[in-house]
Enzyme design. Sequence first.
Site, PDB file in Angstrom:
ATOM      1  N   ARG A 247       6.295   7.000  -5.003  1.00 26.92           N
ATOM      2  CA  ARG A 247       6.411   5.860  -4.101  1.00 26.92           C
ATOM      3  C   ARG A 247       7.837   5.337  -4.133  1.00 26.92           C
ATOM      4  NH1 ARG A 247       2.321   7.270  -2.254  1.00 26.92           N
ATOM      5  NH2 ARG A 247       0.510   6.051  -1.568  1.00 26.92           N
ATOM      6  N   GLU A 276       9.964   3.374   5.136  1.00 25.83           N
ATOM      7  CA  GLU A 276       9.512   4.687   5.606  1.00 25.83           C
ATOM      8  C   GLU A 276       9.138   4.645   7.076  1.00 25.83           C
ATOM      9  OE1 GLU A 276       6.368   5.766   2.901  1.00 25.83           O
ATOM     10  OE2 GLU A 276       7.790   6.314   1.324  1.00 25.83           O
ATOM     11  N   HIS A 295       7.700  11.259   3.394  1.00 20.09           N
ATOM     12  CA  HIS A 295       6.411  10.997   2.741  1.00 20.09           C
ATOM     13  C   HIS A 295       5.347  11.973   3.252  1.00 20.09           C
ATOM     14  CE1 HIS A 295       3.989   7.540   0.686  1.00 20.09           C
ATOM     15  NE2 HIS A 295       3.514   8.731   0.362  1.00 20.09           N
TER      16      HIS A 295
END
Length: 349
Positions: A247, A276, A295
């Site tokens: 993360r 993100e 991601h």
Amino acid sequence: MTVNNKRVFYVKYLAHPIYADILRARPDVRLDKLENESAEDVFAPVLREAHAYQIGAARDELAPHFHAHAELLRKAPNLLIVSSNGAGFDPVDVEACTAAGVLVVNQSGGNAHSVAEHALGMMLTLSKRVIQADRRLRREPNVNRNDLMGNEVHGRTVGIVGIGNVGRRIAELCKGLLGMRVLAYDPYLSREEIAARGAEMVELDDLMRRSDFVSINCPLTKESRGMIGAREFSLMQKHAYFITTARGFIHDEAALEDALRNKRIAGAGLDVWAKEPPPPEHPLLQFDNVLASPHTAGVTKEARENMGRIAAQQILDALDGKRPPRIINPEVWPRYSERFARAFGIRPQ
């Protein structure tokens, strides 16, 4: 069964359509979909009646007022369970849920193979300098291959921060396929448990100093936020690579940029970001020795279907009074059990 007496909702998207298919096969369960843009007169009645919230794990894709924080919980007095789409639970205020008697569960392990393979792919790509070779071939004539000499991964040391479902799989791949030495830092596991997962237990500083590859695989919590900063990067060897599929906010992006700019480390593989997706002008995207993805480590067809299936089954089991296997806040169980009994007339197992 009473029709639609168990209410579940989600916002914007699910991990996989199989989740909706499984829930809609149950006549006693109603599944509602909201959008980020849903007006309050649309979402307020859904929140008020909901027993379970299937929440997206990507914090920046979910409107802030739909994050599972104290304000939303006040609008959802009957809410019993918050279930994340994936292993992460960034948009969930676990302490607020616990205070409200709300159980928080995730889908840990559902995407372990996909994330571990992504981390390993980043290690190999960086070590063999594949990304630099690809970029140079696309923009320069007559590339000298000797300028792009890489290194073998075989026999090197990987340091895994957080040896849970993903970290354990990385350890298996690195040790079994590549003959690597595996170190692990995980303050929640004993030396014996870490050894059973194929790694040598070390402290974080020791891991940073000794590893040729540092792989971050822990959840974002109060304890892990900002865990890897300038001091930790300064401990790494100059030939070492930093890899994260965990993360954003666990590592300090400015400190990593400084370490790369001053050639204190050899490069980085980054799948997670403070924002993100990161903008194209992000400083870390300007380095040729940084391999980046938005991601997507756990975004495979297999992982998405698996997580959709286990999320649906876990919600149904919980609504049927069973104890879910992936509880984030187990300390809430007594209060949750009382609230569940008031809602459905039975006490959960």
